[in-house]
Each structure stands twice: as C-alpha cells, then as structure tokens.
Design a protein around this motif. Structure first.
Motif, short mmCIF file in Angstrom:
data_model
loop_
_atom_site.label_atom_id
_atom_site.label_comp_id
_atom_site.label_asym_id
_atom_site.label_seq_id
_atom_site.Cartn_x
_atom_site.Cartn_y
_atom_site.Cartn_z
N ASP A 51 18.55 3.14 -34.06
CA ASP A 51 18.08 4.25 -34.89
C ASP A 51 16.85 3.84 -35.69
O ASP A 51 15.87 4.59 -35.79
CB ASP A 51 19.18 4.72 -35.85
N TRP A 52 16.90 2.64 -36.24
CA TRP A 52 15.77 2.12 -37.02
C TRP A 52 14.54 1.98 -36.13
O TRP A 52 13.43 2.34 -36.53
CB TRP A 52 16.16 0.78 -37.65
N CYS A 53 14.74 1.46 -34.93
CA CYS A 53 13.62 1.30 -34.00
C CYS A 53 13.02 2.65 -33.63
O CYS A 53 11.79 2.81 -33.54
CB CYS A 53 14.08 0.56 -32.74
N GLN A 55 12.93 5.38 -35.33
CA GLN A 55 12.18 5.94 -36.46
C GLN A 55 10.81 5.29 -36.63
O GLN A 55 9.91 5.88 -37.22
CB GLN A 55 12.99 5.78 -37.75
N ARG A 56 10.66 4.10 -36.09
CA ARG A 56 9.40 3.36 -36.26
C ARG A 56 8.67 3.14 -34.93
O ARG A 56 7.73 2.34 -34.87
CB ARG A 56 9.70 2.01 -36.94
N ASP A 57 9.13 3.82 -33.91
CA ASP A 57 8.49 3.75 -32.59
C ASP A 57 8.41 2.31 -32.09
O ASP A 57 7.38 1.87 -31.56
CB ASP A 57 7.09 4.39 -32.64
N ARG A 58 9.52 1.58 -32.27
CA ARG A 58 9.63 0.20 -31.77
C ARG A 58 10.65 0.16 -30.63
O ARG A 58 11.58 0.98 -30.59
CB ARG A 58 10.05 -0.77 -32.87
N THR A 67 9.95 -7.45 -34.22
CA THR A 67 10.82 -6.31 -34.51
C THR A 67 12.11 -6.77 -35.19
O THR A 67 12.55 -6.17 -36.18
CB THR A 67 11.15 -5.55 -33.21
N GLU A 70 11.37 -7.81 -38.77
CA GLU A 70 11.14 -6.63 -39.62
C GLU A 70 12.47 -5.93 -39.95
O GLU A 70 12.66 -5.44 -41.06
CB GLU A 70 10.20 -5.65 -38.92
N TYR A 71 13.36 -5.88 -38.96
CA TYR A 71 14.65 -5.23 -39.19
C TYR A 71 15.47 -6.02 -40.21
O TYR A 71 16.10 -5.43 -41.10
CB TYR A 71 15.41 -5.10 -37.88
N HIS A 74 14.18 -5.27 -43.50
CA HIS A 74 14.64 -3.94 -43.88
C HIS A 74 16.06 -4.01 -44.46
O HIS A 74 16.36 -3.38 -45.50
CB HIS A 74 14.61 -3.02 -42.66
#
Length: 342
Positions: A51-53, A55-58, A67, A70-71, A74
């Motif tokens: 879901d997080w990816c 939202q950030r187009d990853r 990635t 960064e997660y 987060h």
C-alpha cells in the motif's frame, strides 16, 4: 510463483523445487509449519508495504534497497517499535523469496533502524518491555474478577494458571482439557507444542497446589473445568470465548474455531483489561507476555534455580531473554554496592 517458501520463527527458509510434485497435504503441512500468528503478521506487514509503495509509485516486487530503506524510515517516523520494523523487513524478504525474486539489500534499511533505536534511547524510550505480573499484581487482578460469572471464572483460571505455567500466550490458548491431569500433588500439564520445541516433543509441567484458595492454580482450574462441564464442554479447548450475554463458545456463524477457543491475542486483551479494571499503575503496559515475565522474576526472586525456571516455562538453556529478566532482579538482589558501607 516458482517455489514454495516458508519461514519459521527460527528464521529458517525452506524451498521446494518447482519441478517436484507436491500433494495438497504436503503443501498444507509446509504452510502450517509456520505458526498461524506469524503468517498473519507477515501478511499484514506485506499488505502495508505494498500500500505504501502504491501511494508513492514505487515497485514493491522487486523492491530496491532504497525503497526498503525509505519504508523503514517511514515506519520510524510513525514511531513504530524496533521489533515491529524488524518484522516488516523480514516480511518483505520472505515475500521476495516466495516469488522467486532476489530480496532487496537491507544494509541501508538496517542502518536506518539502528539510528531509530538510538533516537528512542536518547528520548528515554528504548526497547518496550511487558510489565511483569508480580504476585502482588496477580492478587490485585484476581480480586476484581466476579467469579460468580462464567467470564470471571475463566479469567481467574487463565491468569493464575498462565502465571504458574510461565508459558507463552499462544501455548496457553492452545491448551486442551485432555492436557490437564489432576494428581495428589497438584496438576500435571502437557504443553504439546512451543516456539522452541521444533520437534514437537512437548514438555510436561508439574503445578503444585497453592497456599491461597483465590490464587491456587489447581482450585481455580477445577472451578473453571466444573463450569465447562456444566455446559457439556468436557473435551477440546480449555479457554473459550464467552459473548456479552454469557454464552460459551463461538456463535453459529462467528469467526474462529468451532469450540470457541481463545486466540493468543485474546489472552493479551484479557490480561490488559483486568489490569485496567484493577486500577494498576501503568496498566496499559501489561500484555500477553506479562504473565511469563512475572513468572520468571518472581520465581527467581523466591530462590528458584534458573535452569529449573527455564525448563518449566520452555526457555532454551542459556536463553538471553530469561537472563535479562533475572538481571532485572539481580541488579537489586545481588547489587555489588550492598554491604559496602556507603
């Protein structure tokens, strides 16, 4: 998916060649070799990561080292516990191996996690530990339970016997009536499976009579078993769901096992709820692990041998976790400054 990969609590990974045929029963056993709670936790971690990816187009699969880092950052910004972040990293790694994809390099992510731990320590908020249920706390919790009710009888037995066994909440929830045997000396309990018992050999635990009726594990358990028998529940789960109307077991279309067996999570909820009802200081810090930690500290404080404590409650010999609990007692009980003359 090109391979079946499962991960157990020992961080072991098992892979099966996709060209090898596996029966449905074999696949099921491989899957169930990982505790259900672990599978559920990893599934939740993976869902949150994807879901997080999104939202950030990853890309979540395959994910890059950047990635993952960064997660983790987060999660740190969300003030997640370091153990929660560790599990999230493991979940991402397992998901990649399951999909036959190389997992992202976690070096940067772990650097972020180390810094997060430092920040928590600097803020006076290091590793979060469950508050131990001491004998004083145990009595306070038992005193607020209404044993004239089915729920009160169950909760008293669960708390007292959970403390006496020193077991994990999942093992307490897994107890069956057939695992309990009354003897002249007390009660013999069989723990059929545990986290550290990879061969499922089981362990046998002796629970002697207590000196106080309200906290005697044998008498509290006898009272609960008698209540179960009155409801024609003489086999299956020891600790079961009770609904708001006082009905025992699962509703006809409810979730969970047919006999209404409590989950490990429910055990933790009962402990915290009872601590809050008793008005205990820092009641919210009591968790499903509080009984186990309390057993370790109270028995050691009373003079029990650490080896006997470990084998009774299912810690491995030389367990660093148990050693930490013992150290909590020894820093006062065996303080090097005692008797110095200051």
């Amino acid at each position: 998916m090109n391979e079946i990969t499962v991960r157990n609590d020992a961080q072991e990974v098992f892979s099966v060649d996709p060209n090898e045929h596996l029966s449905d029963s074999t696949r099921q056993r491989i899957r169930e070799s990982v505790p259900e709670s672990t599978r559920r936790a990893y599934a939740g971690d993976w869902r949150r990561f994807t879901d997080w990816c999104a939202q950030r187009d990853r890309s979540p699969l395959p994910a890059t080292a950047a990635t993952l880092a960064e997660y983790v950052s987060h999660l740190a910004d969300q003030d997640k516990a370091s153990s929660t972040i560790e599990r999230a990293i493991a979940a991402v790694t397992v998901a990649h191996r399951t999909a036959d994809a190389p997992p992202p390099n976690s070096k940067a992510a772990r650097a972020v996690l180390r810094q997060h731990r430092s920040e928590l320590a600097d803020a006076g908020r290091g590793v979060r530990k469950a508050k131990p249920v001491t004998i004083t706390v145990l009595r306070a919790m038992v005193d607020v339970l209404d044993v004239a009710t089915l729920a009160g009888l169950r909760d008293r037995a669960l708390i007292v016997v959970g403390f006496a066994l020193g077991t994990r909440r999942s093992e307490l929830a897994a107890l069956n009536i057939a695992d309990l045997t009354l003897t002249d000396e007390g009660m013999a309990v069989v723990i059929r499976r545990s986290k550290t018992d990879k061969e499922s050999a089981g362990r046998h635990v002796a629970l002697p009579y207590g000196s106080h009726p309200e906290t005697c594990l044998v008498r509290t358990m006898q009272a609960w078993l008698a209540a179960l028998a009155e409801h024609e529940a003489v086999t299956g789960a020891v600790f079961r769901r009770i609904d708001r109307y006082g009905n025992l077991g699962r509703a006809p279309h409810g979730r969970g096992e047919a006999d209404g067996r409590l989950t490990g999570q429910a055990v933790g909820i009962i402990i915290r709820r009872t601590a809050l009802r008793a008005g205990l200081d820092a009641a919210s810090a009591f968790t499903g692990h509080s009984l186990r930690r309390g057993f370790a500290t109270e028995t050691y404080r009373a003079g029990a041998d650490p080896l006997r404590i470990a084998r009774h409650a299912g810690w491995k010999d030389g367990s660093p976790t148990l050693a930490g609990y013992i150290e909590d007692v020894d820093r006062w009980k065996a303080n090097p400054l005692t008797g110095v003359g200051l």
